[in-house]
Design a protein around this motif. Structure first.
Motif, short mmCIF file in Angstrom:
data_model
loop_
_atom_site.label_atom_id
_atom_site.label_comp_id
_atom_site.label_asym_id
_atom_site.label_seq_id
_atom_site.Cartn_x
_atom_site.Cartn_y
_atom_site.Cartn_z
N VAL A 27 0.87 -1.18 0.00
CA VAL A 27 0.00 0.00 0.00
C VAL A 27 0.90 1.22 0.00
CG1 VAL A 27 -1.78 1.31 1.21
CG2 VAL A 27 -1.84 -1.19 1.24
N ALA A 33 -6.58 1.82 -1.28
CA ALA A 33 -6.47 0.48 -1.84
C ALA A 33 -7.54 -0.43 -1.23
CB ALA A 33 -5.08 -0.10 -1.58
N SER A 205 -3.29 7.04 4.44
CA SER A 205 -3.53 5.97 3.46
C SER A 205 -4.65 5.07 3.97
CB SER A 205 -2.26 5.15 3.24
OG SER A 205 -1.20 5.98 2.80
N LEU A 207 -6.68 1.24 3.44
CA LEU A 207 -6.83 -0.10 2.88
C LEU A 207 -8.15 -0.66 3.39
CD1 LEU A 207 -5.76 -2.63 1.39
CD2 LEU A 207 -4.64 -3.30 3.53
N SER A 220 -11.51 2.86 -5.12
CA SER A 220 -10.17 2.27 -5.04
C SER A 220 -9.29 2.69 -6.21
CB SER A 220 -10.26 0.75 -5.01
OG SER A 220 -11.09 0.31 -3.96
#
Length: 258
Positions: A27, A33, A205, A207, A220
């Motif tokens: 990532v 993501a 970030s 995920l 995404s």
């Protein structure tokens, strides 16, 4: 893009059952993501390994270049990784603000003795924690819920309290386990906007694990696909959607349908 999270050769087994098999996952800093796959593919097991709830049987996990394998969950949180859960894990009898304050305590310095003695340091930190909780509840869009018991809030608001609690830890990487579960269409649209704000305004970030493919494809930038604990594809939304192995994993082989 520089890597924030680097997972190499991750293995996890329970007895004779191989849950994760040689998983590589990256990532980037500032990325949004997703990790997707059919039920039982091993997605939540990945999150549990990343956050210290499971101890991998092999491989390495690095956050900002530091190996975090085997660290306790609270230490991983302090290093900058926070998560939400597929099933809500709120303190239902505490207020929304108190739930968020619980997350914030990992960034405080006053100890147990300060709390027992009610030192000025402790009082200052408690005021700062309360103010931070109010800010995070406002950020996720529910400032009015501050003093309400978490268990009495609508389901969508409870999801946002959990977001606020995770954000209060000041993460560099936020893991979201099924954030769209139980939300209606309007709430999912707001969720997409909130994910983007977390990245764009806070520089965090993200995920996420998600079964709603419309939501995944909308938000995404990079998608990793698991099946039976193995990575079978990765790339942007268009590449993943058209990958024959992904189609087979979700829909089965043609002969299986006969």
């Amino acid at each position: 893009m520089d890597a924030l999270l680097e997972v190499n050769g991750l293995n996890l087994s329970f007895g004779g059952l191989q849950v994760l098999n040689g998983l590589d996952l990256t990532v980037g800093k500032g990325a949004i993501a997703s990790l997707i796959g059919p039920n039982g593919a091993g997605k939540t097991s990945v999150f549990n390994c990343l956050t210290g709830f499971y101890r991998p049987s092999g491989g390495s996990i690095r956050l900002a270049g530091r190996r975090i394998n085997g660290l306790a969950p609270y230490r991983i949180t302090k290093l900058g990784m926070a998560r939400t859960f597929q099933n809500l894990r709120l303190f239902r009898e505490l207020s929304a603000a108190e739930n968020v304050m619980a997350g914030r305590h990992c960034r405080t310095g006053a100890g147990a003795l300060d709390a027992i003695l009610g030192t000025p340091r402790h009082r200052r930190e408690e005021r700062a924690i309360r103010a931070a909780a109010e800010r995070w509840l406002a950020f996720v869009g529910i400032p009015e819920a501050s003093e309400q018991m978490a268990g009495t809030l609508p389901y969508g608001h409870q999801r946002r309290v959990e977001w606020a609690r995770a954000l209060a830890t000041e993460p560099t990487l936020l893991l979201l386990d099924e954030p769209g579960a139980g939300l209606n269409s309007a709430e999912k649209g707001e969720l997409v906007g909130l994910v983007r704000r977390v990245r764009d305004e806070l520089g965090i970030s993200v995920l996420l694990i998600e079964h709603d493919m419309g939501l995944v494809m909308q938000v995404s930038e990079h998608i990793t696909v698991l099946d039976y604990g193995r990575k079978i594809a990765e790339g942007d939304a268009m590449a993943v959607q058209s990958n024959p192995r992904v189609i087979e994993a979700y829909l089965g082989r043609e002969e299986d349908a006969l």
